[in-house]
Design a protein around this motif. Structure first.
Motif, PDB file in Angstrom:
ATOM      1  N   SER A 133       1.862  13.782   2.845  1.00 21.05           N
ATOM      2  CA  SER A 133       0.559  13.910   2.198  1.00 21.05           C
ATOM      3  C   SER A 133       0.389  12.836   1.135  1.00 21.05           C
ATOM      4  O   SER A 133       1.256  12.656   0.281  1.00 21.05           O
ATOM      5  N   LEU A 134      -0.749  12.133   1.175  1.00 21.09           N
ATOM      6  CA  LEU A 134      -1.087  11.115   0.181  1.00 21.09           C
ATOM      7  C   LEU A 134      -2.481  11.409  -0.354  1.00 21.09           C
ATOM      8  O   LEU A 134      -3.432  11.567   0.414  1.00 21.09           O
ATOM      9  N   ASP A 135      -2.601  11.493  -1.691  1.00 19.68           N
ATOM     10  CA  ASP A 135      -3.866  11.819  -2.349  1.00 19.68           C
ATOM     11  C   ASP A 135      -4.128  10.766  -3.422  1.00 19.68           C
ATOM     12  O   ASP A 135      -3.343  10.608  -4.351  1.00 19.68           O
ATOM     13  N   VAL A 136      -5.221  10.031  -3.275  1.00 20.90           N
ATOM     14  CA  VAL A 136      -5.616   9.014  -4.246  1.00 20.90           C
ATOM     15  C   VAL A 136      -7.009   9.383  -4.750  1.00 20.90           C
ATOM     16  O   VAL A 136      -7.945   9.514  -3.949  1.00 20.90           O
ATOM     17  N   ARG A 137      -7.164   9.524  -6.068  1.00 26.55           N
ATOM     18  CA  ARG A 137      -8.461   9.959  -6.581  1.00 26.55           C
ATOM     19  C   ARG A 137      -8.766   9.399  -7.968  1.00 26.55           C
ATOM     20  O   ARG A 137      -7.878   9.014  -8.716  1.00 26.55           O
ATOM     21  N   GLU A 138     -10.065   9.366  -8.277  1.00 30.70           N
ATOM     22  CA  GLU A 138     -10.577   8.974  -9.597  1.00 30.70           C
ATOM     23  C   GLU A 138     -10.034   7.627 -10.054  1.00 30.70           C
ATOM     24  O   GLU A 138      -9.610   7.462 -11.193  1.00 30.70           O
ATOM     25  N   SER A 139     -10.044   6.662  -9.152  1.00 32.32           N
ATOM     26  CA  SER A 139      -9.552   5.317  -9.459  1.00 32.32           C
ATOM     27  C   SER A 139     -10.728   4.350  -9.373  1.00 32.32           C
ATOM     28  O   SER A 139     -11.061   3.850  -8.286  1.00 32.32           O
ATOM     29  N   LYS A 140     -11.357   4.091 -10.506  1.00 35.07           N
ATOM     30  CA  LYS A 140     -12.619   3.363 -10.549  1.00 35.07           C
ATOM     31  C   LYS A 140     -12.500   1.907 -10.118  1.00 35.07           C
ATOM     32  O   LYS A 140     -13.432   1.348  -9.549  1.00 35.07           O
ATOM     33  N   LEU A 141     -11.374   1.270 -10.395  1.00 33.54           N
ATOM     34  CA  LEU A 141     -11.226  -0.154 -10.106  1.00 33.54           C
ATOM     35  C   LEU A 141     -10.684  -0.432  -8.704  1.00 33.54           C
ATOM     36  O   LEU A 141     -10.746  -1.568  -8.224  1.00 33.54           O
ATOM     37  N   LEU A 142     -10.164   0.586  -8.051  1.00 35.17           N
ATOM     38  CA  LEU A 142      -9.491   0.387  -6.769  1.00 35.17           C
ATOM     39  C   LEU A 142     -10.449  -0.151  -5.703  1.00 35.17           C
ATOM     40  O   LEU A 142     -11.501   0.442  -5.452  1.00 35.17           O
ATOM     41  N   GLU A 143     -10.064  -1.279  -5.079  1.00 38.94           N
ATOM     42  CA  GLU A 143     -10.876  -1.895  -4.033  1.00 38.94           C
ATOM     43  C   GLU A 143     -10.219  -1.828  -2.664  1.00 38.94           C
ATOM     44  O   GLU A 143     -10.916  -1.756  -1.649  1.00 38.94           O
ATOM     45  N   ARG A 144      -8.885  -1.849  -2.639  1.00 37.57           N
ATOM     46  CA  ARG A 144      -8.192  -1.907  -1.350  1.00 37.57           C
ATOM     47  C   ARG A 144      -6.952  -1.023  -1.367  1.00 37.57           C
ATOM     48  O   ARG A 144      -6.178  -1.016  -2.317  1.00 37.57           O
ATOM     49  N   LEU A 145      -6.785  -0.268  -0.281  1.00 34.85           N
ATOM     50  CA  LEU A 145      -5.663   0.655  -0.123  1.00 34.85           C
ATOM     51  C   LEU A 145      -4.990   0.351   1.202  1.00 34.85           C
ATOM     52  O   LEU A 145      -5.652   0.286   2.237  1.00 34.85           O
ATOM     53  N   SER A 146      -3.662   0.143   1.178  1.00 36.43           N
ATOM     54  CA  SER A 146      -2.925  -0.185   2.410  1.00 36.43           C
ATOM     55  C   SER A 146      -1.928   0.919   2.736  1.00 36.43           C
ATOM     56  O   SER A 146      -1.075   1.250   1.920  1.00 36.43           O
ATOM     57  N   VAL A 147      -2.039   1.483   3.940  1.00 36.94           N
ATOM     58  CA  VAL A 147      -1.207   2.642   4.287  1.00 36.94           C
ATOM     59  C   VAL A 147      -0.574   2.545   5.668  1.00 36.94           C
ATOM     60  O   VAL A 147       0.009   3.523   6.158  1.00 36.94           O
ATOM     61  N   SER A 148      -0.634   1.413   6.323  1.00 35.37           N
ATOM     62  CA  SER A 148      -0.271   1.321   7.743  1.00 35.37           C
ATOM     63  C   SER A 148       1.178   1.692   8.044  1.00 35.37           C
ATOM     64  O   SER A 148       1.502   2.141   9.145  1.00 35.37           O
ATOM     65  N   ARG A 149       2.091   1.521   7.074  1.00 36.43           N
ATOM     66  CA  ARG A 149       3.513   1.769   7.349  1.00 36.43           C
ATOM     67  C   ARG A 149       3.951   3.192   7.002  1.00 36.43           C
ATOM     68  O   ARG A 149       5.123   3.520   7.134  1.00 36.43           O
ATOM     69  N   LEU A 150       3.026   4.026   6.598  1.00 33.47           N
ATOM     70  CA  LEU A 150       3.374   5.416   6.267  1.00 33.47           C
ATOM     71  C   LEU A 150       3.334   6.250   7.543  1.00 33.47           C
ATOM     72  O   LEU A 150       2.451   7.081   7.754  1.00 33.47           O
ATOM     73  N   LYS A 151       4.309   6.017   8.409  1.00 37.83           N
ATOM     74  CA  LYS A 151       4.286   6.557   9.763  1.00 37.83           C
ATOM     75  C   LYS A 151       4.325   8.082   9.826  1.00 37.83           C
ATOM     76  O   LYS A 151       3.894   8.684  10.807  1.00 37.83           O
ATOM     77  N   GLY A 152       4.849   8.721   8.790  1.00 38.36           N
ATOM     78  CA  GLY A 152       4.942  10.181   8.822  1.00 38.36           C
ATOM     79  C   GLY A 152       3.751  10.880   8.212  1.00 38.36           C
ATOM     80  O   GLY A 152       3.700  12.116   8.159  1.00 38.36           O
ATOM     81  N   LEU A 153       2.754  10.138   7.742  1.00 41.67           N
ATOM     82  CA  LEU A 153       1.628  10.717   7.022  1.00 41.67           C
ATOM     83  C   LEU A 153       0.807  11.642   7.911  1.00 41.67           C
ATOM     84  O   LEU A 153       0.408  11.275   9.009  1.00 41.67           O
ATOM     85  N   GLN A 154       0.543  12.849   7.403  1.00 44.46           N
ATOM     86  CA  GLN A 154      -0.252  13.836   8.131  1.00 44.46           C
ATOM     87  C   GLN A 154      -1.591  14.112   7.457  1.00 44.46           C
ATOM     88  O   GLN A 154      -2.562  14.463   8.125  1.00 44.46           O
ATOM     89  N   ASP A 155      -1.625  13.987   6.124  1.00 46.44           N
ATOM     90  CA  ASP A 155      -2.854  14.252   5.375  1.00 46.44           C
ATOM     91  C   ASP A 155      -3.133  13.075   4.441  1.00 46.44           C
ATOM     92  O   ASP A 155      -2.269  12.694   3.647  1.00 46.44           O
ATOM     93  N   LEU A 156      -4.337  12.522   4.516  1.00 47.97           N
ATOM     94  CA  LEU A 156      -4.753  11.432   3.639  1.00 47.97           C
ATOM     95  C   LEU A 156      -6.072  11.824   2.975  1.00 47.97           C
ATOM     96  O   LEU A 156      -7.055  12.114   3.655  1.00 47.97           O
ATOM     97  N   THR A 157      -6.052  11.838   1.638  1.00 46.46           N
ATOM     98  CA  THR A 157      -7.237  12.200   0.860  1.00 46.46           C
ATOM     99  C   THR A 157      -7.550  11.085  -0.126  1.00 46.46           C
ATOM    100  O   THR A 157      -6.667  10.624  -0.850  1.00 46.46           O
TER     101      THR A 157
END
Length: 463
Positions: free
Chosen positions: A347-371
């Motif tokens: 599980s990966l949860d990213v929130r309330e990040s005003k400056l964030l422009e780019r998120l890279s997650v391609s290698r998180l092979k076990g990820l089941q939940d992305l928020t």
């Protein structure tokens, strides 16, 4: 129900064991005849308009539980001390501002709940409640000053919860409470300094400003839960670094929260906390975390302002949940920071990040939940289409996100929830046909909540 009717009914119910008048919200008076219910075990007057209790209440010698939750009662009669069998007294949300000294006669009382009441202080007689186990006084805005030293006589007290009150001090007798397991002082913004505490404590909560006055608490070797949060507006960050080194000695710690607005912590090595499973903390500069324990399962980092390096996650082979909140970075590359060693990260949860422009997650092979929530500058989430085990995708309030990749090959994807995102390629959105899709405020009208295939068919018909 009129008072006369209730009086008459009581005369016919002398063997009654349970009486609830909570449904009679207009009831304003309790008749003297209530004392005739000699077999009564529980009395519930919740949310009635009753303003006083009759003196005869003290005749209920068998009563074990009395709840006055939300009533208009402002004062308990001295006769309350006659309830010699009472185990549980619930005064939540009442206008009671003080307790009579006769409350000390309740020798069997185990639970006293004052949450949200008008109580101003605890009487010295509190120390006479020799069987008391739980003392709850949460959100008592009028409770202030000091807790009486007599509280040290409560040898069976297990829990003391004073959160969101105005108390300033606990007495030095606190260390006599050999059975105390839970002490909660969070949101007690006027609290000055912790006294010596009993080693029996397993859960401890207090506001962050105490980290500048707290002595070494490493002797609390039985603490399992430590939560330091709230009240950060009182912290003067110019007075040096907070005292947190003692945390390294809490060998039984399993869950910890260490959150304050802009604190720069001194370097700390938490690898000694081999039982730590959950960690949530302010992390302005991730480099202050020298090493984290390998058994950590849940990690939340708040207010990150410096890039997150791979070294932080080097040994976290058991991490299953990662939360990133209020991040001040323009790019977060989890591919480089996490690498491929986090096989259990589900599980990966990213929130309330005003400056964030780019998120890279391609290698998180076990990820089941992305928020991803409330990241208004986010323009791209790279690698989502490569997460073969992904089951749920939630993206809300990302007002710069215009495109999503083709997700139709993610065979395990069961739910996609998109809200308030101006997706330009929404008509071309591709998901597994049986995936449940929720769309709200994404440039289509009306909103949609159903199986993706149904939505796609509808779009084709409109085309």
């Amino acid at each position: 129900m009129q008072i006369q009717e209730l009086h008459h009914s009581i005369g016919e119910m002398t063997r009654l064991e349970y009486l609830s008048l909570a449904s009679f919200c207009f009831l304003e008076t309790l008749p003297d005849s209530i004392g005739q219910l000699k077999s009564l075990l529980e009395l519930e007057l919740n949310n009635t308009r009753i303003t006083t209790l009759p003196h005869s209440i003290g005749d209920l010698k068998m009563l074990r539980k009395m709840s006055l939750l939300g009533t208009q009662i402002k004062q308990l009669p001295n006769a309350i001390g006659g309830l010699q069998s009472l185990l549980n007294l619930d005064l939540r949300g009442t206008c009671i501002s003080e307790l009579p000294s006769s409350i000390g006669n309740l020798k069997r009382l185990e639970i006293l709940c004052l949450d949200g009441s008008a109580i101003r202080e605890l009487p010295k007689a509190i120390g006479m409640l020799e069987s008391l186990k739980d003392l709850e006084a949460r959100f008592c805005e009028n409770l202030e000053g000091e807790i009486p030293i007599e509280i040290g006589d409560l040898s069976f007290l297990r829990m003391l919860d004073l959160r969101s009150s105005k108390i300033r001090r606990l007495p030095t007798t606190m260390n006599q409470l050999s059975h105390l397991q839970q002490l909660c002082l969070c949101q007690c913004d006027q609290f000055e300094q912790l006294p010596e505490l009993p080693m029996s404590l397993k859960e401890l909560e207090f506001p962050p400003h105490l980290l500048w006055t707290t002595p070494n608490l490493s002797y609390l070797t039985n603490v399992v839960d430590l939560h330091v949060w709230g009240g950060t507006q009182l912290v003067d960050f110019t007075q040096g670094a907070p005292n947190i080194e003692w945390i390294e000695g809490l060998s039984k710690l399993e869950r910890m929260t260490l959150c304050m607005r802009d604190a720069i912590f001194p370097p700390i090595n938490l690898v000694t906390l081999s039982r730590l499973r959950s960690l949530e903390m302010t992390c302005v500069d991730p480099h202050f975390l020298m090493e984290l324990p390998s058994n950590l399962e849940r990690l939340s980092l708040i207010n990150v302002k410096s890039p997150i390096g791979m070294s932080l996650f080097s040994y976290l082979t058991n991490l299953s949940t990662l939360n990133l909140g209020k991040c001040w970075l323009r790019e977060v590359d989890f591919d480089n920071a996490l690498g491929q060693q986090l096989e259990k990260l589900h599980s990966l949860d990213v929130r309330e990040s005003k400056l964030l422009e780019r998120l890279s997650v391609s290698r998180l092979k076990g990820l089941q939940d992305l928020t991803v929530l409330a990241c208004p500058g986010l323009m791209e989430i790279q690698g989502t289409e490569k997460l073969e085990l992904l089951e749920a995708l939630f993206i809300h309030r990302c007002s710069s996100l215009e495109r999503l990749p083709d997700l139709s090959e993610l065979k395990k994807l069961r739910r996609v929830n998109l809200a308030l995102c101006p997706l330009q390629n929404l008509p071309e959105l591709r998901l597994p046909e049986t995936c449940h899709l929720t769309l709200n405020g994404c440039g289509i009208s009306p909103a949609f909540d159903g199986v993706y295939k149904e939505w796609k068919d509808t779009q084709s018909q409109r085309g």
